[in-house]
Design an enzyme around this catalytic site. Structure first.
Site, PDB file in Angstrom:
ATOM      1  N   LEU A  80      49.770  46.950  20.595  1.00 25.16           N
ATOM      2  CA  LEU A  80      48.896  45.941  19.995  1.00 25.16           C
ATOM      3  C   LEU A  80      47.628  46.538  19.393  1.00 25.16           C
ATOM      4  O   LEU A  80      46.798  45.800  18.852  1.00 25.16           O
ATOM      5  CB  LEU A  80      48.520  44.902  21.049  1.00 25.16           C
ATOM      6  CG  LEU A  80      49.673  44.015  21.541  1.00 25.16           C
ATOM      7  CD1 LEU A  80      49.197  43.077  22.636  1.00 25.16           C
ATOM      8  CD2 LEU A  80      50.280  43.224  20.386  1.00 25.16           C
ATOM      9  N   LYS A  81      47.491  47.860  19.457  1.00 22.86           N
ATOM     10  CA  LYS A  81      46.359  48.505  18.800  1.00 22.86           C
ATOM     11  C   LYS A  81      46.685  48.835  17.346  1.00 22.86           C
ATOM     12  O   LYS A  81      45.836  49.350  16.623  1.00 22.86           O
ATOM     13  CB  LYS A  81      45.954  49.764  19.570  1.00 22.86           C
ATOM     14  CG  LYS A  81      45.404  49.452  20.969  1.00 22.86           C
ATOM     15  CD  LYS A  81      44.986  50.692  21.713  1.00 22.86           C
ATOM     16  CE  LYS A  81      44.436  50.340  23.090  1.00 22.86           C
ATOM     17  NZ  LYS A  81      44.035  51.538  23.859  1.00 22.86           N
ATOM     18  N   HIS A 145      39.392  42.628  42.855  1.00 23.72           N
ATOM     19  CA  HIS A 145      40.730  42.640  43.442  1.00 23.72           C
ATOM     20  C   HIS A 145      40.816  41.487  44.434  1.00 23.72           C
ATOM     21  O   HIS A 145      39.853  40.747  44.650  1.00 23.72           O
ATOM     22  CB  HIS A 145      41.010  43.974  44.131  1.00 23.72           C
ATOM     23  CG  HIS A 145      41.308  45.090  43.177  1.00 23.72           C
ATOM     24  ND1 HIS A 145      42.409  45.087  42.358  1.00 23.72           N
ATOM     25  CD2 HIS A 145      40.622  46.235  42.892  1.00 23.72           C
ATOM     26  CE1 HIS A 145      42.422  46.192  41.625  1.00 23.72           C
ATOM     27  NE2 HIS A 145      41.346  46.902  41.919  1.00 23.72           N
ATOM     28  N   ASP A 146      41.974  41.356  45.053  1.00 26.69           N
ATOM     29  CA  ASP A 146      42.243  40.243  45.951  1.00 26.69           C
ATOM     30  C   ASP A 146      41.119  40.022  46.955  1.00 26.69           C
ATOM     31  O   ASP A 146      40.645  38.894  47.140  1.00 26.69           O
ATOM     32  CB  ASP A 146      43.568  40.506  46.680  1.00 26.69           C
ATOM     33  CG  ASP A 146      43.978  39.357  47.577  1.00 26.69           C
ATOM     34  OD1 ASP A 146      44.671  38.454  47.091  1.00 26.69           O
ATOM     35  OD2 ASP A 146      43.611  39.373  48.761  1.00 26.69           O
ATOM     36  N   ASP A 175      45.440  36.655  45.088  1.00 26.15           N
ATOM     37  CA  ASP A 175      46.287  36.916  43.921  1.00 26.15           C
ATOM     38  C   ASP A 175      47.413  35.902  43.799  1.00 26.15           C
ATOM     39  O   ASP A 175      47.719  35.428  42.693  1.00 26.15           O
ATOM     40  CB  ASP A 175      46.899  38.320  44.021  1.00 26.15           C
ATOM     41  CG  ASP A 175      45.912  39.418  43.660  1.00 26.15           C
ATOM     42  OD1 ASP A 175      44.823  39.099  43.140  1.00 26.15           O
ATOM     43  OD2 ASP A 175      46.227  40.593  43.903  1.00 26.15           O
TER      44      ASP A 175
END
Length: 403
Positions: A80-81, A145-146, A175
């Site tokens: 996608l770049k 994070h979680d 999460d």
């Protein structure tokens, strides 16, 4: 019948008979755990999920985790770049029903495939963004994070042992409960509405929000007392002898969930202490502590297996605390079809044991139709189905836009 009014057979994906999401096409740009699990739930219910990875590291989840949470998907690689990669994704969006992404806010916009660009290309598409803290607010750009989401949502404070540190769980509750399940819920609701109205929606899922929304029990204490009780002082965190974990003689544990008086009475009879029946739940903290110590001393007198025999068939909400390997092998788990074996890709290797979908419904039987794809395994097949010619694929691959 999906949003594009195409039967499932025309999507190119193998779908289980009677699958409720047959014919729905999902573009999955997520990595690691919350997003891939969300897309896997949709795939398990029959959606044609296309896992889209970049041409570099891709989804860098550990291989065993990747294998567990990406079944029933097909895999392609797009860069996608590159402008041609962006155009490839937007062209895929034209015939898709759902796109799920898990990048930080603004990343998809900078790449040229954000909500506005995709909505302009396909107004019916449901676009779901899963992030730690959502698309707005002071923390929208913060990493996490979680454990961070659980901490800031006030949930980590409610897990653990009295006087100790908050507990770390090998089941990432933020999460999964805060990210995966709200995303599935939002996608299905928006998808249902898109069928009626023809208009897609941007579903903004914050993992911290999702976990906070389920903190209903501790929130009762906040509304009544202004704050939660410390761990160990509320009825679900250890204050009650009738709702607690107790060690057995062999160092294993029993879960005693005899909250209701009728269950407590039967429990007391099973352990030979009918005299404890009137002491439910206990008038004071001291009395509850005394009963808890007496029960603990009794349950330490036999092994877990011996207590399982004692409580077999007794209606008092007592169960052994099993290891996961034991839970996978128990008769009830097997009878519910919650363990499935997926053939290994390597010749001679043992099959993978995976956890099945927890959703059962009439007219549909879950199955693993496709093991987790190798990165880019189905790039040519998916793009050819969507109308790309062999010459176009050759050119895109030569430019590095696809892999």
């Amino acid at each position: 019948m999906n949003l594009r009014e195409l039967p499932a057979a025309e999507t190119g994906a193998r779908s289980a008979e009677g699958a409720p999401l047959a014919g729905v096409r999902v573009l999955d740009l997520t990595r690691l755990l919350p997003g891939p699990m969300c897309a896997m739930h949709l795939a398990d219910l029959g959606a044609d999920v296309i896992k889209i990875e970049d041409t570099g590291a891709g989804d860098y989840a550990a291989a065993p985790v990747r294998e567990q949470v990406n079944r029933n998907k097909r895999g392609i690689r797009i860069d996608l770049k590159q402008p041609e990669g962006v155009d490839t994704l937007l062209r895929l969006c034209e015939t898709a029903d759902v796109l799920v992404e898990g990048f930080r806010p603004g990343v998809m916009d900078r790449l040229g495939v954000g909500w506005a660009a995709v909505h302009a290309r396909n107004p019916r598409l449901v676009y779901c963004s899963i992030t730690g803290y959502g698309q707005s607010g002071p923390l929208r750009d913060a990493a996490g994070h979680d454990m961070n989401y659980a901490a800031l949502a006030g949930v980590a404070d409610q897990m653990g042992q009295p006087g100790g540190a908050p507990a770390l769980s090998n089941v990432p509750v933020a999460d999964l409960l805060g990210g995966t399940m709200p995303a599935v819920m939002g996608i299905l609701a928006a998808l249902f509405d898109a069928v009626r109205t023809g208009a897609g929606r941007h579903v903004d899922v914050s993992i911290a929000d999702g976990l906070l929304a389920h903190a209903v029990i501790p929130n009762v204490a906040v509304q009544q007392q202004g704050r939660t009780r410390p761990v160990g002082q509320d009825k679900l965190t250890g204050a009650l002898p009738c709702y607690n974990y107790y060690a057995t003689a062999d160092g294993r544990w029993l879960a005693v969930g005899a909250l209701e008086k009728k269950f407590w009475d039967r429990f007391c009879e099973c352990i030979g202490r009918a005299d404890l029946k009137p002491r439910h739940p206990g008038d004071t903290a001291l009395e509850r502590q005394t009963v808890r110590e007496e029960v603990a001393a009794i349950l330490r007198g036999r092994t877990q297996a011996e207590w399982v025999t004692v409580f077999a068939g007794e209606d008092c909400c007592v169960t052994p605390v099993l290891r996961l390997d034991e839970a996978l092998d128990q008769a009830h788990t097997r009878s519910r079809g919650m363990v499935v074996e997926v053939p290994a890709r390597e010749p001679g290797a043992s099959p993978w044991r995976q956890l099945a979908t927890p959703v059962r419904m009439t007219g549909f039987r879950f199955q693993v139709r496709q093991p987790a794809p190798v990165a880019g395994e189905h790039t040519d097949a998916v793009l050819q189905e969507a109308g790309w010619t062999s010459d176009e694929l050759t050119r895109l691959r030569a430019s590095g836009a696809i892999g």
